[in-house]
Design a protein around this motif. Structure first.
Motif, mmCIF file in Angstrom:
data_model
loop_
_atom_site.group_PDB
_atom_site.id
_atom_site.type_symbol
_atom_site.label_atom_id
_atom_site.label_comp_id
_atom_site.label_asym_id
_atom_site.label_seq_id
_atom_site.Cartn_x
_atom_site.Cartn_y
_atom_site.Cartn_z
ATOM 1 N N LEU A 1 11.271 72.540 84.735
ATOM 2 C CA LEU A 1 11.576 73.059 83.399
ATOM 3 C C LEU A 1 12.836 73.904 83.536
ATOM 4 O O LEU A 1 12.845 74.904 84.252
ATOM 5 C CB LEU A 1 10.406 73.891 82.875
ATOM 6 C CG LEU A 1 10.473 74.382 81.437
ATOM 7 C CD1 LEU A 1 10.424 73.214 80.477
ATOM 8 C CD2 LEU A 1 9.326 75.333 81.151
ATOM 9 N N TYR A 2 13.918 73.497 82.860
ATOM 10 C CA TYR A 2 15.204 74.164 83.006
ATOM 11 C C TYR A 2 15.415 75.143 81.857
ATOM 12 O O TYR A 2 15.270 74.784 80.687
ATOM 13 C CB TYR A 2 16.335 73.137 83.035
ATOM 14 C CG TYR A 2 16.266 72.215 84.229
ATOM 15 C CD1 TYR A 2 16.843 72.568 85.441
ATOM 16 C CD2 TYR A 2 15.604 70.989 84.144
ATOM 17 C CE1 TYR A 2 16.767 71.727 86.544
ATOM 18 C CE2 TYR A 2 15.518 70.145 85.245
ATOM 19 C CZ TYR A 2 16.103 70.523 86.438
ATOM 20 O OH TYR A 2 16.012 69.687 87.525
ATOM 21 N N LEU A 3 15.778 76.379 82.197
ATOM 22 C CA LEU A 3 15.998 77.415 81.203
ATOM 23 C C LEU A 3 17.468 77.803 81.190
ATOM 24 O O LEU A 3 18.076 78.010 82.250
ATOM 25 C CB LEU A 3 15.141 78.647 81.479
ATOM 26 C CG LEU A 3 13.682 78.555 81.014
ATOM 27 C CD1 LEU A 3 12.869 77.695 81.957
ATOM 28 C CD2 LEU A 3 13.054 79.920 80.882
ATOM 29 N N ASP B 1 16.823 84.499 73.135
ATOM 30 C CA ASP B 1 17.186 83.393 74.016
ATOM 31 C C ASP B 1 18.064 83.839 75.178
ATOM 32 O O ASP B 1 18.088 83.175 76.213
ATOM 33 C CB ASP B 1 17.904 82.297 73.214
ATOM 34 C CG ASP B 1 16.948 81.544 72.302
ATOM 35 O OD1 ASP B 1 15.734 81.588 72.557
ATOM 36 O OD2 ASP B 1 17.425 80.917 71.340
ATOM 37 N N PRO C 1 15.247 85.252 78.162
ATOM 38 C CA PRO C 1 13.994 84.505 78.014
ATOM 39 C C PRO C 1 12.923 84.985 78.985
ATOM 40 O O PRO C 1 13.202 85.650 79.988
ATOM 41 C CB PRO C 1 14.419 83.064 78.325
ATOM 42 C CG PRO C 1 15.569 83.215 79.266
ATOM 43 C CD PRO C 1 16.294 84.456 78.819
ATOM 44 N N THR C 2 11.699 84.617 78.671
ATOM 45 C CA THR C 2 10.553 84.882 79.530
ATOM 46 C C THR C 2 9.913 83.556 79.925
ATOM 47 O O THR C 2 10.161 82.524 79.306
ATOM 48 C CB THR C 2 9.522 85.772 78.814
ATOM 49 O OG1 THR C 2 9.091 85.109 77.609
ATOM 50 C CG2 THR C 2 10.124 87.120 78.448
ATOM 51 N N ALA C 3 9.094 83.605 80.946
ATOM 52 C CA ALA C 3 8.433 82.388 81.412
ATOM 53 C C ALA C 3 7.457 81.890 80.349
ATOM 54 O O ALA C 3 6.598 82.652 79.900
ATOM 55 C CB ALA C 3 7.696 82.661 82.712
ATOM 56 N N PRO C 4 7.567 80.635 79.927
ATOM 57 C CA PRO C 4 6.655 80.129 78.896
ATOM 58 C C PRO C 4 5.228 79.950 79.385
ATOM 59 O O PRO C 4 4.286 80.090 78.610
ATOM 60 C CB PRO C 4 7.281 78.792 78.498
ATOM 61 C CG PRO C 4 8.072 78.371 79.687
ATOM 62 C CD PRO C 4 8.567 79.630 80.333
ATOM 63 N N ASN D 1 24.355 76.809 77.371
ATOM 64 C CA ASN D 1 23.439 75.677 77.543
ATOM 65 C C ASN D 1 23.437 75.115 78.967
ATOM 66 O O ASN D 1 22.942 74.000 79.190
ATOM 67 C CB ASN D 1 23.759 74.551 76.547
ATOM 68 C CG ASN D 1 23.676 75.014 75.108
ATOM 69 O OD1 ASN D 1 22.753 75.739 74.747
ATOM 70 N ND2 ASN D 1 24.625 74.611 74.287
ATOM 71 N N PRO E 1 21.825 75.235 82.610
ATOM 72 C CA PRO E 1 20.614 75.799 83.221
ATOM 73 C C PRO E 1 20.951 76.936 84.177
ATOM 74 O O PRO E 1 21.829 76.814 85.035
ATOM 75 C CB PRO E 1 19.998 74.603 83.947
ATOM 76 C CG PRO E 1 20.512 73.409 83.205
ATOM 77 C CD PRO E 1 21.898 73.774 82.769
ATOM 78 N N SER F 1 15.416 77.019 87.193
ATOM 79 C CA SER F 1 14.427 75.986 86.892
ATOM 80 C C SER F 1 13.063 76.451 87.365
ATOM 81 O O SER F 1 12.937 77.120 88.404
ATOM 82 C CB SER F 1 14.801 74.654 87.556
ATOM 83 O OG SER F 1 14.853 74.799 88.961
#
Length: 326
Positions: free
Chosen positions: A44-46, A203, A206-209, A228, A230, A233
Protein backbone atom coordinates in the motif's frame (compact mmCIF):
# COMPACT_ATOMS: atom_id res chain seq x y z
CA UNK A 1 34.21 -55.70 -28.49
CA UNK A 2 35.57 -57.34 -25.37
CA UNK A 3 33.16 -59.02 -22.92
CA UNK A 4 33.99 -56.51 -20.22
CA UNK A 5 33.20 -53.60 -22.52
CA UNK A 6 29.92 -55.23 -23.57
CA UNK A 7 28.90 -55.62 -19.90
CA UNK A 8 29.77 -51.99 -19.19
CA UNK A 9 27.70 -50.77 -22.14
CA UNK A 10 24.75 -52.94 -21.10
CA UNK A 11 24.96 -51.57 -17.55
CA UNK A 12 24.94 -48.01 -18.81
CA UNK A 13 21.89 -48.71 -20.96
CA UNK A 14 20.02 -50.24 -18.02
CA UNK A 15 20.92 -47.31 -15.77
CA UNK A 16 19.75 -44.81 -18.40
CA UNK A 17 16.47 -46.65 -18.88
CA UNK A 18 15.88 -46.72 -15.12
CA UNK A 19 16.56 -42.99 -14.83
CA UNK A 20 14.15 -42.21 -17.66
CA UNK A 21 11.49 -44.40 -16.08
CA UNK A 22 11.84 -42.57 -12.78
CA UNK A 23 11.63 -39.16 -14.42
CA UNK A 24 8.55 -40.11 -16.45
CA UNK A 25 6.66 -42.28 -14.01
CA UNK A 26 7.49 -40.71 -10.65
CA UNK A 27 5.01 -37.79 -11.00
CA UNK A 28 2.26 -40.34 -11.76
CA UNK A 29 2.92 -42.62 -8.84
CA UNK A 30 1.17 -40.35 -6.37
CA UNK A 31 0.62 -36.83 -5.20
CA UNK A 32 3.59 -34.94 -3.80
CA UNK A 33 3.84 -34.68 -0.04
CA UNK A 34 4.02 -30.88 -0.17
CA UNK A 35 3.42 -28.08 -2.63
CA UNK A 36 6.00 -25.34 -2.93
CA UNK A 37 4.94 -21.76 -2.40
CA UNK A 38 5.85 -18.45 -0.81
CA UNK A 39 4.33 -15.54 1.07
CA UNK A 40 3.23 -12.55 -1.00
CA UNK A 41 2.37 -9.09 0.31
CA UNK A 42 0.34 -6.48 -1.57
CA UNK A 43 1.96 -3.14 -0.82
CA UNK A 44 0.00 0.00 0.00
CA UNK A 45 1.74 3.17 -1.22
CA UNK A 46 1.18 6.45 0.62
CA UNK A 47 1.92 9.85 -0.90
CA UNK A 48 1.07 13.51 -0.42
CA UNK A 49 -1.12 15.40 -2.94
CA UNK A 50 1.23 18.39 -2.92
CA UNK A 51 4.96 18.72 -3.41
CA UNK A 52 7.08 19.76 -0.48
CA UNK A 53 9.85 18.95 1.95
CA UNK A 54 9.37 15.95 4.22
CA UNK A 55 9.40 17.68 7.59
CA UNK A 56 9.07 14.54 9.69
CA UNK A 57 9.41 10.78 9.13
CA UNK A 58 7.89 9.03 12.14
CA UNK A 59 8.60 5.41 11.12
CA UNK A 60 11.45 3.30 9.84
CA UNK A 61 11.62 0.39 7.45
CA UNK A 62 10.40 -2.87 8.97
CA UNK A 63 8.51 -1.18 11.79
CA UNK A 64 5.07 -2.42 12.82
CA UNK A 65 2.47 0.35 12.92
CA UNK A 66 -1.02 0.38 14.38
CA UNK A 67 -4.10 1.80 12.67
CA UNK A 68 -4.16 5.57 13.09
CA UNK A 69 -0.45 5.90 13.86
CA UNK A 70 1.31 8.95 12.36
CA UNK A 71 3.64 8.15 9.48
CA UNK A 72 5.16 11.32 8.00
CA UNK A 73 4.56 15.03 7.52
CA UNK A 74 5.13 16.99 4.32
CA UNK A 75 5.60 20.76 4.68
CA UNK A 76 2.05 21.91 5.55
CA UNK A 77 2.62 25.68 5.26
CA UNK A 78 1.03 26.09 1.83
CA UNK A 79 -1.88 23.77 2.54
CA UNK A 80 -2.47 25.33 5.98
CA UNK A 81 -2.61 28.81 4.43
CA UNK A 82 -5.21 27.59 1.93
CA UNK A 83 -7.20 26.06 4.78
CA UNK A 84 -7.11 29.32 6.76
CA UNK A 85 -8.21 31.28 3.69
CA UNK A 86 -11.11 28.88 3.13
CA UNK A 87 -12.11 29.19 6.79
CA UNK A 88 -12.10 33.00 6.55
CA UNK A 89 -14.24 32.92 3.41
CA UNK A 90 -16.66 30.55 5.12
CA UNK A 91 -16.91 32.90 8.11
CA UNK A 92 -17.67 35.81 5.77
CA UNK A 93 -20.33 33.80 3.93
CA UNK A 94 -21.86 32.76 7.25
CA UNK A 95 -22.05 36.37 8.41
CA UNK A 96 -23.63 37.42 5.12
CA UNK A 97 -26.21 34.63 5.31
CA UNK A 98 -27.09 35.74 8.82
CA UNK A 99 -27.20 39.42 7.84
CA UNK A 100 -29.72 38.94 5.03
CA UNK A 101 -32.12 37.41 7.54
CA UNK A 102 -32.10 40.54 9.70
CA UNK A 103 -33.67 43.97 9.31
CA UNK A 104 -31.85 47.25 9.70
CA UNK A 105 -30.02 48.20 12.87
CA UNK A 106 -31.94 49.72 15.82
CA UNK A 107 -30.41 53.16 15.21
CA UNK A 108 -31.61 53.09 11.60
CA UNK A 109 -35.09 51.99 12.73
CA UNK A 110 -35.14 54.82 15.29
CA UNK A 111 -34.44 57.32 12.51
CA UNK A 112 -37.37 55.93 10.53
CA UNK A 113 -39.58 56.18 13.63
CA UNK A 114 -38.63 59.86 13.91
CA UNK A 115 -39.50 60.37 10.26
CA UNK A 116 -42.93 58.84 10.94
CA UNK A 117 -43.45 61.19 13.87
CA UNK A 118 -42.50 64.20 11.75
CA UNK A 119 -44.88 63.12 8.99
CA UNK A 120 -47.70 62.66 11.50
CA UNK A 121 -47.04 66.16 12.89
CA UNK A 122 -47.25 67.66 9.41
CA UNK A 123 -50.44 65.72 8.80
CA UNK A 124 -52.01 67.14 11.96
CA UNK A 125 -51.11 70.68 10.94
CA UNK A 126 -52.57 70.09 7.48
CA UNK A 127 -55.81 68.72 8.92
CA UNK A 128 -56.06 71.65 11.36
CA UNK A 129 -55.54 74.09 8.52
CA UNK A 130 -58.26 72.33 6.54
CA UNK A 131 -60.59 72.56 9.52
CA UNK A 132 -60.03 76.34 9.74
CA UNK A 133 -60.38 77.00 6.03
CA UNK A 134 -63.52 74.93 5.38
CA UNK A 135 -66.07 77.00 7.42
CA UNK A 136 -64.62 80.28 6.19
CA UNK A 137 -64.77 79.09 2.62
CA UNK A 138 -68.40 78.01 3.17
CA UNK A 139 -69.21 81.51 4.43
CA UNK A 140 -67.50 83.06 1.45
CA UNK A 141 -64.56 84.55 3.26
CA UNK A 142 -62.11 82.33 1.34
CA UNK A 143 -62.20 81.41 -2.28
CA UNK A 144 -62.96 77.75 -3.17
CA UNK A 145 -59.39 77.43 -4.43
CA UNK A 146 -58.10 78.07 -0.92
CA UNK A 147 -60.29 75.22 0.37
CA UNK A 148 -59.03 72.89 -2.39
CA UNK A 149 -55.41 73.71 -1.55
CA UNK A 150 -55.94 72.99 2.15
CA UNK A 151 -57.69 69.72 1.37
CA UNK A 152 -54.83 68.65 -0.99
CA UNK A 153 -52.22 69.55 1.64
CA UNK A 154 -54.01 67.40 4.24
CA UNK A 155 -54.23 64.44 1.87
CA UNK A 156 -50.53 64.78 0.93
CA UNK A 157 -49.58 64.86 4.58
CA UNK A 158 -51.57 61.68 5.26
CA UNK A 159 -49.85 60.03 2.29
CA UNK A 160 -46.46 61.03 3.72
CA UNK A 161 -47.38 59.34 7.01
CA UNK A 162 -48.37 56.15 5.19
CA UNK A 163 -45.12 56.17 3.19
CA UNK A 164 -42.99 56.67 6.30
CA UNK A 165 -44.73 53.78 8.06
CA UNK A 166 -44.22 51.48 5.04
CA UNK A 167 -40.51 52.34 5.00
CA UNK A 168 -40.31 51.46 8.68
CA UNK A 169 -42.03 48.12 8.09
CA UNK A 170 -39.74 47.28 5.14
CA UNK A 171 -36.63 48.15 7.14
CA UNK A 172 -37.62 45.62 9.82
CA UNK A 173 -37.93 42.77 7.29
CA UNK A 174 -35.22 40.38 6.11
CA UNK A 175 -33.92 40.27 2.52
CA UNK A 176 -35.92 38.78 -0.32
CA UNK A 177 -36.19 34.96 -0.44
CA UNK A 178 -34.02 34.70 -3.54
CA UNK A 179 -31.31 36.77 -1.85
CA UNK A 180 -31.46 34.46 1.17
CA UNK A 181 -31.12 31.40 -1.06
CA UNK A 182 -28.14 32.98 -2.80
CA UNK A 183 -26.44 33.67 0.52
CA UNK A 184 -27.11 30.11 1.70
CA UNK A 185 -25.64 28.68 -1.51
CA UNK A 186 -22.49 30.77 -1.09
CA UNK A 187 -22.20 29.57 2.50
CA UNK A 188 -22.50 25.94 1.43
CA UNK A 189 -19.85 26.50 -1.23
CA UNK A 190 -17.51 28.07 1.32
CA UNK A 191 -18.02 25.22 3.78
CA UNK A 192 -17.25 22.67 1.05
CA UNK A 193 -14.03 24.55 0.32
CA UNK A 194 -13.13 24.35 4.02
CA UNK A 195 -13.75 20.60 4.04
CA UNK A 196 -11.56 20.15 0.98
CA UNK A 197 -8.77 22.27 2.46
CA UNK A 198 -8.88 20.32 5.74
CA UNK A 199 -8.75 17.05 3.80
CA UNK A 200 -5.65 18.23 1.96
CA UNK A 201 -4.16 19.32 5.26
CA UNK A 202 -4.72 15.81 6.60
CA UNK A 203 -3.23 14.28 3.44
CA UNK A 204 0.14 15.92 4.05
CA UNK A 205 0.30 14.21 7.46
CA UNK A 206 -1.35 10.81 6.87
CA UNK A 207 -1.80 8.02 9.39
CA UNK A 208 -1.73 4.28 8.92
CA UNK A 209 -5.14 3.14 7.63
CA UNK A 210 -4.80 -0.35 9.15
CA UNK A 211 -2.33 -2.39 11.16
CA UNK A 212 0.64 -2.98 8.90
CA UNK A 213 4.39 -3.23 8.54
CA UNK A 214 6.50 -0.54 6.89
CA UNK A 215 7.94 -2.18 3.79
CA UNK A 216 10.04 0.66 2.40
CA UNK A 217 10.74 4.36 3.12
CA UNK A 218 11.49 6.25 -0.10
CA UNK A 219 12.10 9.76 1.32
CA UNK A 220 13.73 10.83 4.57
CA UNK A 221 13.17 13.98 6.61
CA UNK A 222 14.59 17.00 4.80
CA UNK A 223 14.20 15.58 1.31
CA UNK A 224 11.94 17.13 -1.33
CA UNK A 225 9.05 14.87 -2.35
CA UNK A 226 7.13 15.51 -5.59
CA UNK A 227 3.35 15.56 -5.51
CA UNK A 228 1.68 12.14 -5.64
CA UNK A 229 5.06 10.40 -5.38
CA UNK A 230 4.99 7.48 -2.90
CA UNK A 231 6.86 8.44 0.26
CA UNK A 232 6.60 5.05 1.94
CA UNK A 233 4.90 1.71 1.41
CA UNK A 234 3.03 -0.47 3.89
CA UNK A 235 2.09 -4.12 3.82
CA UNK A 236 -1.21 -4.43 5.73
CA UNK A 237 -1.82 -7.59 7.71
CA UNK A 238 -4.98 -8.27 5.74
CA UNK A 239 -3.14 -8.07 2.39
CA UNK A 240 -0.70 -10.92 3.02
CA UNK A 241 -1.36 -14.15 1.14
CA UNK A 242 0.19 -17.51 0.41
CA UNK A 243 0.91 -18.33 -3.25
CA UNK A 244 1.64 -21.85 -4.37
CA UNK A 245 1.39 -23.97 -7.51
CA UNK A 246 -0.81 -27.01 -8.01
CA UNK A 247 -0.24 -29.72 -10.63
CA UNK A 248 -2.90 -29.76 -13.29
CA UNK A 249 -3.96 -33.31 -12.30
CA UNK A 250 -4.98 -31.98 -8.85
CA UNK A 251 -6.45 -28.69 -10.05
CA UNK A 252 -10.07 -29.80 -9.49
CA UNK A 253 -9.53 -30.15 -5.72
CA UNK A 254 -8.73 -26.45 -5.30
CA UNK A 255 -11.48 -23.86 -5.33
CA UNK A 256 -12.28 -20.63 -3.53
CA UNK A 257 -13.40 -21.10 0.05
CA UNK A 258 -11.46 -24.29 0.78
CA UNK A 259 -8.79 -24.30 3.45
CA UNK A 260 -5.24 -25.55 3.11
CA UNK A 261 -2.62 -26.25 5.73
CA UNK A 262 0.88 -24.89 5.32
CA UNK A 263 4.12 -24.63 7.22
CA UNK A 264 7.17 -22.41 7.15
CA UNK A 265 10.48 -22.16 8.96
CA UNK A 266 10.13 -20.61 12.40
CA UNK A 267 6.32 -20.51 12.19
CA UNK A 268 3.95 -22.15 14.69
CA UNK A 269 2.39 -25.45 13.74
CA UNK A 270 -1.10 -25.86 12.30
CA UNK A 271 -1.23 -22.78 10.08
CA UNK A 272 -4.19 -22.58 7.71
CA UNK A 273 -5.19 -20.38 4.80
CA UNK A 274 -8.42 -19.94 2.86
CA UNK A 275 -8.24 -20.09 -0.92
CA UNK A 276 -9.64 -16.99 -2.61
CA UNK A 277 -8.16 -17.29 -6.11
CA UNK A 278 -7.29 -20.10 -8.48
CA UNK A 279 -5.73 -19.05 -11.76
CA UNK A 280 -7.76 -20.10 -14.81
CA UNK A 281 -4.60 -20.22 -16.91
CA UNK A 282 -2.00 -22.95 -16.56
CA UNK A 283 1.72 -22.41 -16.84
CA UNK A 284 4.79 -24.57 -17.30
CA UNK A 285 7.59 -24.79 -14.80
CA UNK A 286 10.05 -25.04 -16.43
CA UNK A 287 8.82 -24.16 -19.92
CA UNK A 288 8.59 -27.20 -22.19
CA UNK A 289 6.71 -28.11 -25.35
CA UNK A 290 3.27 -29.70 -25.10
CA UNK A 291 3.32 -33.47 -24.88
CA UNK A 292 1.68 -36.17 -22.81
CA UNK A 293 4.69 -36.34 -20.56
CA UNK A 294 5.09 -32.57 -20.16
CA UNK A 295 1.51 -32.22 -18.85
CA UNK A 296 2.79 -33.59 -15.54
CA UNK A 297 4.63 -30.28 -15.16
CA UNK A 298 1.56 -28.16 -15.96
CA UNK A 299 0.68 -26.15 -12.82
CA UNK A 300 -1.93 -23.60 -11.72
CA UNK A 301 -1.33 -20.63 -9.45
CA UNK A 302 -3.42 -20.61 -6.24
CA UNK A 303 -3.66 -17.77 -3.73
CA UNK A 304 -4.93 -18.20 -0.16
CA UNK A 305 -5.42 -15.76 2.70
CA UNK A 306 -3.75 -17.05 5.88
CA UNK A 307 -5.59 -17.04 9.19
CA UNK A 308 -4.25 -14.62 11.82
CA UNK A 309 -1.13 -15.95 13.48
CA UNK A 310 -1.18 -16.38 17.25
CA UNK A 311 1.98 -14.26 17.42
CA UNK A 312 4.06 -12.37 14.88
CA UNK A 313 3.28 -12.32 11.18
CA UNK A 314 4.38 -13.82 7.90
CA UNK A 315 7.04 -12.04 5.87
CA UNK A 316 6.70 -11.53 2.10
CA UNK A 317 9.06 -13.78 0.18
CA UNK A 318 9.13 -16.37 2.92
CA UNK A 319 8.95 -19.91 1.43
CA UNK A 320 6.15 -22.18 2.59
CA UNK A 321 5.16 -25.81 2.19
CA UNK A 322 1.48 -26.44 1.50
CA UNK A 323 -0.20 -29.73 2.29
CA UNK A 324 -1.99 -30.94 -0.87
CA UNK A 325 -5.75 -31.31 -0.90
CA UNK A 326 -7.39 -34.50 -2.08
Amino acid sequence: MKPRQRLLAAGLLVAGAATAAVVILAPRLGAPHTLTGYVEGEALYLAAPVAGTVREMAVVRGQDVAAGQALFVVDPAQVRAAAEQAAAEAAAADAQAEDVRKGQRPVELAALDAAIAAAEARARDARAELARVRPLADQGWYAPARLDAARAAAEAADADVTQARRRRDAAALAARPDQIRTADARLAQARAAVAGANARLADVAPTAPVRARVEEVFFQAGEWAPANQPILSLIPDDRIKVRFFVPQAQRAAYRAGRQVRFACDGCPAGLTATIDFVSPRPEFTPPVIYSRESRDRLVYLVEARPSPLPSGRLSPGQPVDVEPLT
